[in-house]
Design a protein around this motif. Structure first.
Motif, PDB file in Angstrom:
ATOM      1  N   LEU A 169      39.375  61.777  56.774  1.00 17.11           N
ATOM      2  CA  LEU A 169      39.365  60.979  55.547  1.00 17.11           C
ATOM      3  C   LEU A 169      38.089  60.152  55.420  1.00 17.11           C
ATOM      4  N   LYS A 170      37.424  60.284  54.244  1.00 13.39           N
ATOM      5  CA  LYS A 170      36.201  59.526  53.958  1.00 13.39           C
ATOM      6  C   LYS A 170      36.438  58.427  52.930  1.00 13.39           C
ATOM      7  N   THR A 171      37.191  58.751  51.882  1.00 11.76           N
ATOM      8  CA  THR A 171      37.398  57.809  50.787  1.00 11.76           C
ATOM      9  C   THR A 171      38.880  57.502  50.651  1.00 11.76           C
ATOM     10  N   LEU A 172      39.217  56.220  50.730  1.00 17.02           N
ATOM     11  CA  LEU A 172      40.601  55.773  50.551  1.00 17.02           C
ATOM     12  C   LEU A 172      40.600  54.679  49.487  1.00 17.02           C
ATOM     13  N   ASP A 173      41.236  54.972  48.358  1.00 16.88           N
ATOM     14  CA  ASP A 173      41.293  54.027  47.251  1.00 16.88           C
ATOM     15  C   ASP A 173      42.737  53.585  47.052  1.00 16.88           C
ATOM     16  N   LEU A 174      43.022  52.346  47.436  1.00 17.77           N
ATOM     17  CA  LEU A 174      44.352  51.753  47.266  1.00 17.77           C
ATOM     18  C   LEU A 174      44.301  50.570  46.297  1.00 17.77           C
ATOM     19  N   SER A 175      43.273  50.471  45.502  1.00 17.07           N
ATOM     20  CA  SER A 175      43.082  49.305  44.641  1.00 17.07           C
ATOM     21  C   SER A 175      44.185  49.183  43.597  1.00 17.07           C
ATOM     22  N   GLN A 176      44.387  47.938  43.150  1.00 15.32           N
ATOM     23  CA  GLN A 176      45.346  47.589  42.095  1.00 15.32           C
ATOM     24  C   GLN A 176      46.772  48.013  42.441  1.00 15.32           C
ATOM     25  N   ASN A 177      47.173  47.751  43.675  1.00 12.88           N
ATOM     26  CA  ASN A 177      48.548  47.977  44.111  1.00 12.88           C
ATOM     27  C   ASN A 177      49.119  46.670  44.648  1.00 12.88           C
ATOM     28  N   PRO A 178      50.443  46.446  44.521  1.00 13.14           N
ATOM     29  CA  PRO A 178      51.055  45.195  44.996  1.00 13.14           C
ATOM     30  C   PRO A 178      51.366  45.216  46.483  1.00 13.14           C
ATOM     31  N   ILE A 179      50.532  45.825  47.251  1.00 12.43           N
ATOM     32  CA  ILE A 179      50.770  45.976  48.679  1.00 12.43           C
ATOM     33  C   ILE A 179      50.433  44.664  49.408  1.00 12.43           C
ATOM     34  N   GLU A 180      51.253  44.304  50.413  1.00 15.04           N
ATOM     35  CA  GLU A 180      51.056  43.042  51.131  1.00 15.04           C
ATOM     36  C   GLU A 180      50.309  43.225  52.445  1.00 15.04           C
ATOM     37  N   SER A 181      50.485  44.371  53.081  1.00 15.38           N
ATOM     38  CA  SER A 181      49.791  44.616  54.348  1.00 15.38           C
ATOM     39  C   SER A 181      49.532  46.103  54.485  1.00 15.38           C
ATOM     40  N   LEU A 205      40.124  48.259  48.138  1.00 16.28           N
ATOM     41  CA  LEU A 205      41.374  47.493  48.074  1.00 16.28           C
ATOM     42  C   LEU A 205      41.308  46.414  46.994  1.00 16.28           C
ATOM     43  N   ALA A 206      40.409  46.576  46.041  1.00 11.28           N
ATOM     44  CA  ALA A 206      40.218  45.561  45.004  1.00 11.28           C
ATOM     45  C   ALA A 206      41.489  45.352  44.191  1.00 11.28           C
ATOM     46  N   TYR A 207      41.728  44.097  43.813  1.00 15.68           N
ATOM     47  CA  TYR A 207      42.854  43.718  42.957  1.00 15.68           C
ATOM     48  C   TYR A 207      44.212  44.045  43.570  1.00 15.68           C
ATOM     49  N   CYS A 208      44.281  44.112  44.881  1.00 19.67           N
ATOM     50  CA  CYS A 208      45.582  44.133  45.559  1.00 19.67           C
ATOM     51  C   CYS A 208      45.976  42.667  45.721  1.00 19.67           C
ATOM     52  N   ASP A 209      46.557  42.106  44.667  1.00 18.61           N
ATOM     53  CA  ASP A 209      46.740  40.661  44.568  1.00 18.61           C
ATOM     54  C   ASP A 209      47.639  40.070  45.641  1.00 18.61           C
ATOM     55  N   LYS A 216      30.814  52.381  54.800  1.00 19.24           N
ATOM     56  CA  LYS A 216      29.691  51.911  53.981  1.00 19.24           C
ATOM     57  C   LYS A 216      30.140  50.988  52.857  1.00 19.24           C
ATOM     58  N   ASN A 217      31.352  51.214  52.341  1.00 17.66           N
ATOM     59  CA  ASN A 217      31.827  50.434  51.202  1.00 17.66           C
ATOM     60  C   ASN A 217      33.154  49.772  51.561  1.00 17.66           C
ATOM     61  N   LEU A 218      33.213  48.458  51.432  1.00 15.48           N
ATOM     62  CA  LEU A 218      34.447  47.711  51.668  1.00 15.48           C
ATOM     63  C   LEU A 218      34.657  46.776  50.487  1.00 15.48           C
ATOM     64  N   ASP A 219      35.714  47.031  49.724  1.00 18.14           N
ATOM     65  CA  ASP A 219      35.988  46.240  48.525  1.00 18.14           C
ATOM     66  C   ASP A 219      37.327  45.531  48.692  1.00 18.14           C
ATOM     67  N   LEU A 220      37.265  44.215  48.879  1.00 14.64           N
ATOM     68  CA  LEU A 220      38.459  43.382  49.020  1.00 14.64           C
ATOM     69  C   LEU A 220      38.547  42.359  47.891  1.00 14.64           C
ATOM     70  N   GLN A 221      37.921  42.670  46.787  1.00 20.99           N
ATOM     71  CA  GLN A 221      37.883  41.760  45.645  1.00 20.99           C
ATOM     72  C   GLN A 221      39.295  41.380  45.205  1.00 20.99           C
ATOM     73  N   GLU A 234      27.107  48.984  53.595  1.00 18.91           N
ATOM     74  CA  GLU A 234      26.090  48.798  52.559  1.00 18.91           C
ATOM     75  C   GLU A 234      26.614  47.966  51.387  1.00 18.91           C
ATOM     76  N   TYR A 235      27.922  48.023  51.164  1.00 20.96           N
ATOM     77  CA  TYR A 235      28.525  47.333  50.015  1.00 20.96           C
ATOM     78  C   TYR A 235      29.713  46.512  50.510  1.00 20.96           C
ATOM     79  N   LEU A 236      29.706  45.212  50.232  1.00 17.58           N
ATOM     80  CA  LEU A 236      30.810  44.332  50.608  1.00 17.58           C
ATOM     81  C   LEU A 236      31.153  43.455  49.421  1.00 17.58           C
ATOM     82  N   ASN A 237      32.410  43.526  48.968  1.00 15.36           N
ATOM     83  CA  ASN A 237      32.852  42.738  47.819  1.00 15.36           C
ATOM     84  C   ASN A 237      34.051  41.888  48.237  1.00 15.36           C
ATOM     85  N   LEU A 238      33.841  40.574  48.260  1.00 15.18           N
ATOM     86  CA  LEU A 238      34.899  39.608  48.556  1.00 15.18           C
ATOM     87  C   LEU A 238      35.047  38.628  47.393  1.00 15.18           C
ATOM     88  N   ASP A 239      34.649  39.043  46.218  1.00 15.16           N
ATOM     89  CA  ASP A 239      34.686  38.171  45.055  1.00 15.16           C
ATOM     90  C   ASP A 239      36.128  37.776  44.719  1.00 15.16           C
TER      91      ASP A 239
END
Length: 900
Positions: free
Chosen positions: A538-550, A566-570, A585-590, A608-613
Motif C-alpha cells: 500500500l502506497k496511498t491511504l485516504d481516510l479523510s472526512q470520516n468520523p473515525i476516533e482512532s 486523514l484531513a477533516y477526521c474531526d 512523503k505526505n501526511l495530512d492531519l488537518q 515532503e508535505y505536512l499539514n497540521l492546520d
C-alpha cells in the motif's frame, strides 16, 4: 449636495438669470439620462438567466423616470407663466437640480454589478461541445417541439453509446435556461448504470433545496421531494443516462402534467416505452458528416500531406458515425504528419473492427485506440486512475495530480512545483486527446470530468485489478470475495453510510498487490485492528472526512506507504506510531483532534508535505522534530507554534503556513533563511504572536505576515523582499525613546529592492509609534494602506529638518484609511504633497489634529468642469473637523464625500 445648493444660492444672490438655472437643470438631466443609457446597456449584458436586477437599481431607474416626468411638467408650468411669476418657480428648479445631482451620485454606488442571483430560479448552465449533422439538428428541433407541446409530458431520447445523446440534451438544458417563458425550474440529474434510489433522491434534493437530516427512510424522502416539486409546477426534470425503468413514485417525482416535463436519455428504446415516453432516436452521423467532424478536430493541415486524405477518410469511416469516437480518435491523431503513422493507425483500427461484437464493444474499441496511442505506461495508468472517482464526478485537478505523484506516476523532481507542473503536462495530454474534459476553471484551478463511456472503458481495461464502488450510496461494504489477491486499487469514496470498509465478522482481506485505498467520505467510525495486515504494497491511504476516533496499529507496519491522508477526521485523537513509515512523503492531519505530534514523526526523513492546520488541540511542535524533516517542501501548521530557527533551516521549503511566538522568533527564521543562502518560499502565511485573531477571509496574498501582541524590538529586522501583505495589530515598539524613529527604516529595514511587491499594509493599535515611514522608506507599490487606533502616531511620512517642498508618489494606491489617530498632524510634511493617481477610496475619521490633507487624489490635474467624471469614494468625520480641514481638492470632491 449642500455644496451644489450653496453654490446656486450664491448665484441667486448675484442675480444670475432664471434662464441659467433652467440650463443647469437641463444639462444635469442630460447627464443623468446618459448614465441611465449606460446602465441599461450594462443591464442587457448582465441580466442573464437566473439573475435579477438589484432592488437599488430598480428603484434608481424608477426615480430617473419620475424626475424626467416632473421636469417636463415643470417646464410646461414655467412656459405658461408670465415674466413676474416665473421667478417664483426658482425654488422648484433648485429642488429638481438637487434631486438630479443625488441620482447621479447614487449611480456611483452600484458596486459589484447591477444584478444578483434570482433565488426563485433553479437550473445550471452545462458545458457543451459543438454538435454537427442534419440528423442532430432535426433531433434537437423534435425535442424542443415536444417541450413546447402541452400534450407531451414525457420525452425519451435514445440511441447507442457515443452517439451524442447527453450533448444534445445538455444543449436543450441550456436553451431552456435562456427561454424563461414556459419553465422556471430545470433539474439535471445524472443517473448512470449503478443507479440507486437513495442517490437519486439526494441529488434531486440538492438541486431543489430540500435538506435531509439523514435518518429518513426512502418513503419519507420521496414524500419530501414530492411535496416540494408539486409546489414548483413549471419544471423540467432531466434524467440523463437511464439504464432501466425507474419508479417516479419511489423517487418522489410527481407524474408530469400541464406545466411540467420529464426528459430522459437512454441506450434502450425499451426504457423509453416502459417509462411511457414519446420516443426520439438520435441517429449516427452520415459518412460525409463524420468526415467533416473528423477534419475539424484533427486539423485541415493533414490535407497538405501527400497521400493522407484517403487514409484519414477511412479512419473516420471506421468510427461508424459516432461523434465521441470521431472526436477522440481525431484528437489523438492531431499534429501527426508521418504517413507511416497514419497507415499504422488505420491498420490497428481495422484489426479491432474484426473482433468487435455489438455496438458497445464497437465504441470501446474506438476509445481504446486512443488509450493505446498514449504509449507511455505511466501516462496510461494516470488515465485509468481517473476512473477511481464517482461516475460523472467533477474532479479537482490538483487532487488528481497529487494522487498521481503519490502513486509514483509522476517522475521525482527537485521540487513539488516541478512535479506538479509535470502532472499538469500529463493532464493537458489527456485533455488534448479528449480522454478528459475541462469542466470549469477558476483562476488557474481547473476541474475536470471523465465521460462515462471512457470511465467504463478504463474499468474494463483494469478488470480485476480495480475495485471501484465510489459514490454509490453503499450501506454495506463489498463482499469478502470482492477483495481479491489481484487488486491494485480500491475506491469506495463518497459512500457516506458505509460505516466500515470490510465485514467485521470475517478475517481481514489479503491484498498483497494493493497500492491505492481511497475511503474518504465513507462515514467510517472504526476499522478492524488487523485490517492492514496483508496490504504490504500500500502506497496511498485516504481516510479523510470520516468520523473515525482512532486508527488500527496495523497502519504502523505499512512500510511502503507514501501518502497518509486523514484531513477533516474531526473525531480523530489517536494516531499510532509512524516510526516505520520511512518512505512517507505526505501526511495530512488537518482539522483533527490530535493533542500531540504522532510518535515517531521525527523519523519521517522522506516527508515532503505536512499539514497540521486547524488542529486546535495541538498548541506547539516540540523542538528537535522539524529540523530532522530536511526534505519538507510544504509545511502548514496553522496556529500551532513552531521554532523560527528550525524552520529557517529547512532548505527545500516552498510553502509555509505557521506561527512564531514573537518578533525575535520571526527574526531567527529570517536569519536562518539568509544563513542558508536560499530564496524565500514561493508562498507563505506567517503569524507572529497571538493565535486567536486571524480571519482567513483576509488572506488575499501569496506572501503575507501577520503580527499581533508582540514587542517589536529595538534591533531591526529585514522582512522578505517579495512580501505582499503585512498586518500588525496591538503591538508595542520596544522602548519609548525609539518610538521617535519611524517604524519603517528603524525597526523594519528598507533597501532599494525591498518591498517592491508589498501591496497591502495594515497597522492597528500599534503603541508608542509616532512615525510610520521615513522620507526614503516608503513602499512605492502599495495598493492598500490602513492605519487605525495608533494613538501616538503624529506623521505618516516623517518630515526631516531643512526639507524642501517635495512630491511623493504612490501610483498604485487604491485604498487609504486613517482612523482613530488623535495625534496625527500630517500625512506628509508641510508644503509637500502625496500624489495617488489610482486612489478609489479615502476614509479619514477621528483625526482631530490633522489640519491639512496634503493629498492629491486622481484626475484633479486634468479634471473637467463636471466633478461627476471622477470615480472615488470618500468618508470623512466628524463634520466639525471636515469643515475646518485644508484641502485644495475639497470643493471638487464634495459630491463624493460622506460625513461619518
Amino acid at each position: 449636495m449642500d455644496f451644489v445648493l450653496n453654490k446656486i444660492d450664491k448665484h441667486l444672490d448675484n442675480h444670475m438669470s432664471f434662464d441659467q438655472y433652467r440650463k443647469d437643470l437641463k444639462r444635469k438631466l442630460k447627464e443623468l439620462n446618459g448614465l441611465k443609457e449606460d446602465i441599461e446597456s450594462t443591464m442587457s449584458i448582465e441580466l442573464r438567466p437566473r439573475k435579477k436586477l438589484k432592488t437599488e437599481v430598480q428603484i434608481w431607474l424608477k426615480n430617473v423616470e419620475r424626475i424626467n416626468g416632473e421636469v417636463r411638467d415643470l417646464d410646461g408650468r414655467i412656459d405658461e407663466s408670465n415674466a413676474l411669476t416665473r421667478r417664483f418657480r426658482a425654488e422648484d428648479v433648485l429642488a429638481s437640480i438637487r434631486e438630479v445631482e443625488e441620482l447621479i451620485t447614487q449611480q456611483g454606488k452600484f458596486h459589484g454589478g447591477l444584478v444578483v442571483d434570482n433565488l426563485q430560479w433553479i437550473g445550471q448552465v452545462l458545458t457543451t461541445s459543438s454538435l454537427s449533422g442534419e440528423a442532430v439538428k432535426a433531433c434537437i428541433e423534435k425535442i424542443w417541439q415536444c417541450l413546447m407541446d402541452d400534450e407531451v409530458s414525457k420525452i425519451g431520447v435514445w440511441g447507442m453509446a457515443g452517439v451524442g445523446k447527453t450533448s444534445i440534451v445538455k444543449l436543450i438544458n441550456n436553451q431552456l435556461l435562456e427561454e424563461r417563458g414556459k419553465f422556471d425550474i430545470v433539474i439535471w440529474i445524472t443517473v448512470s448504470k449503478e443507479m440507486s434510489i437513495a442517490k437519486l433522491q439526494k441529488d434531486i434534493a440538492s438541486k431543489i433545496g430540500v435538506e435531509f437530516c439523514g435518518d429518513e427512510d426512502e418513503t419519507t424522502r420521496a414524500g419530501m421531494l414530492f411535496e416540494t416539486l408539486l409546489r414548483k409546477s413549471r419544471f423540467v426534470m432531466i434524467l440523463d443516462d437511464l439504464w432501466e425503468k425507474v419508479s417516479l413514485e419511489r423517487i418522489g417525482i410527481p407524474e408530469p402534467s400541464v406545466g411540467s416535463k420529464l426528459v430522459l436519455t437512454t441506450r434502450s428504446s425499451d426504457v423509453c416505452r416502459q417509462m411511457g415516453c414519446g420516443v426520439i432516436k438520435v441517429e449516427r452521423l452520415t459518412e460525409e458528416e463524420a468526415w467533416k467532424l473528423f477534419l475539424e478536430k484533427v486539423g485541415g493541415d493533414i490535407l497538405n500531406i501527400p497521400g493522407v486524405e484517403p487514409i484519414a477518410r477511412s479512419i473516420a469511416k471506421h468510427c461508424a458515425g459516432l461523434p465521441l469516437g470521431i472526436i477522440t480518435i481525431a484528437s489523438c491523431m492531431k499534429g501527426i504528419d508521418d504517413i507511416c503513422e497514419w497507415r499504422n493507425a488505420l491498420k490497428e483500427l481495422s484489426l479491432r473492427q474484426e473482433s468487435v461484437n455489438g455496438f458497445e464493444d464497437e465504441v470501446f474499441q474506438q476509445l481504446q485506440f486512443s488509450y493505446d496511442r498514449l504509449k507511455d505506461p505511466k501516462l496510461q495508468q494516470c488515465f485509468l486512475s481517473c476512473a477511481l472517482y464517482p461516475e460523472d464526478d467533477v474532479i479537482k485537478e490538483g487532487g488528481l495530480i497529487q494522487l498521481w505523484i503519490a502513486e509514483g506516476l509522476v517522475e521525482e523532481m527537485d521540487s513539488m512545483q516541478a512535479e506538479f507542473d509535470r502532472g499538469r503536462a500529463i493532464m493537458n495530454r489527456l485533455i488534448s486527446n479528449c480522454l478528459l474534459e475541462v469542466f470549469t476553471q477558476i483562476g488557474d484551478r481547473r476541474f475536470v470530468k471523465m465521460h462515462d463511456l471512457l470511465r467504463d472503458m478504463a474499468l474494463h481495461i483494469a478488470k480485476s485489478r480495480f475495485l471501484v464502488k465510489a459514490g454509490m450510496m453503499l450501506e454495506k461494504p463489498p463482499a469478502v470475495q470482492e477483495w481479491s489477491m489481484e487488486l491494485e486499487k480500491v475506491s469506495l469514496m463518497e459512500n457516506r453510510r458505509l460505516r466500515t470498509p470490510y465485514p467485521l465478522e470475517v478475517l481481514p482481506p489479503k491484498c498483497p498487490r494493493l497500492t491505492t485505498l481511497l475511503l474518504h467520505k465513507c462515514g467510517i467510525a472504526g476499522i478492524p485492528e488487523g485490517f492492514f495486515d496483508h496490504m504490504d504494497a500500500l502506497k496511498t491511504l485516504d481516510l479523510s472526512q470520516n468520523p473515525i476516533e482512532s486508527l488500527p496499529h496495523s497502519i504502523s507496519n505499512l512500510k511502503n506507504l507514501t501518502s497518509l491522508l486523514l484531513a477533516y477526521c474531526d473525531c480523530l485523537e489517536n494516531v499510532p506510531s509512524l516510526s516505520n513509515l520511512q518512505v512517507l512523503k505526505n501526511l495530512d492531519l488537518q482539522r483533527t483532534k490530535i493533542k500531540q505530534i504522532p510518535r515517531g514523526m521525527e523519523n519521517l526523513v522522506s516527508l515532503e508535505y505536512l499539514n497540521l492546520d486547524d488542529c486546535r488541540n495541538l498548541t506547539e511542535i516540540p523542538n528537535g522534530i522539524l529540523s530532522r524533516l530536511s526534505c519538507l517542501q510544504d509545511l502548514n501548521v496553522g496556529r500551532t507554534l513552531i521554532s523560527g530557527k528550525e524552520v529557517g533551516g529547512l532548505k527545500k521549503l516552498e510553502n509555509l503556513e505557521g506561527r512564531f511566538h514573537n518578533w525575535h522568533n520571526l527574526n531567527m527564521y529570517l536569519q536562518g533563511q539568509a544563513f542558508h543562502g536560499r530564496d524565500e518560499p514561493r508562498q507563505y502565511t506567517i503569524y507572529v504572536g497571538g493565535a486567536d485573531w486571524f480571519a482567513r477571509a483576509l488572506y488575499d496574498a501569496r506572501k503575507a505576515i501577520f503580527v499581533r501582541d508582540c514587542n517589536i524590538h529595538t534591533y531591526p529586522i529585514m522582512l522578505p523582499p517579495a512580501i505582499e501583505k503585512l498586518k500588525i495589530m496591538d503591538c508595542n515598539l520596544d522602548g519609548s525613546a525609539d518610538s521617535e524613529y519611524p517604524l519603517f527604516s528603524s525597526f523594519i529595514l528598507f533597501s532599494p529592492n525591498s518591498f517592491s511587491s508589498l501591496m497591502s499594509l495594515e497597522i492597528y493599535g500599534c503603541r508608542n509609534m509616532k512615525k510610520l515611514f521615513s522620507l526614503h522608506c516608503v513602499p512605492l507599490n502599495l495598493y492598500r494602506l490602513i492605519v487605525d487606533k495608533c494613538e501616538e502616531l503624529e506623521e505618516i511620512i516623517a518630515s526631516e529638518g531643512g526639507m524642501v517642498t517635495m512630491e511623493f508618489r504612490l501610483p498604485q494606491l487604491r485604498e487609504l484609511e486613517l482612523r482613530r489617530l488623535p495625534e496625527l498632524k500630517s500625512i506628509c510634511s508641510v508644503d509637500s504633497v502625496l500624489v495617488c493617481d489610482s486612489l478609489e477610496e479615502i476614509w479619514v475619521k477621528d483625526c482631530s489634529k490633522l489640519q491639512r490633507m496634503g493629498l492629491n487624489p486622481p484626475q484633479l490635474d486634468n479634471a473637467p468642469p463636471s466633478s461627476a467624471s471622477l470615480s472615488i469614494r470618500i468618508r470623512m468625520g466628524p463634520k466639525e473637523w471636515w469643515e475646518s480641514v485644508e484641502w485644495d481638492a475639497k470643493p471638487l470632491l464634495e459630491p463624493f464625500t460622506t460625513i461619518i
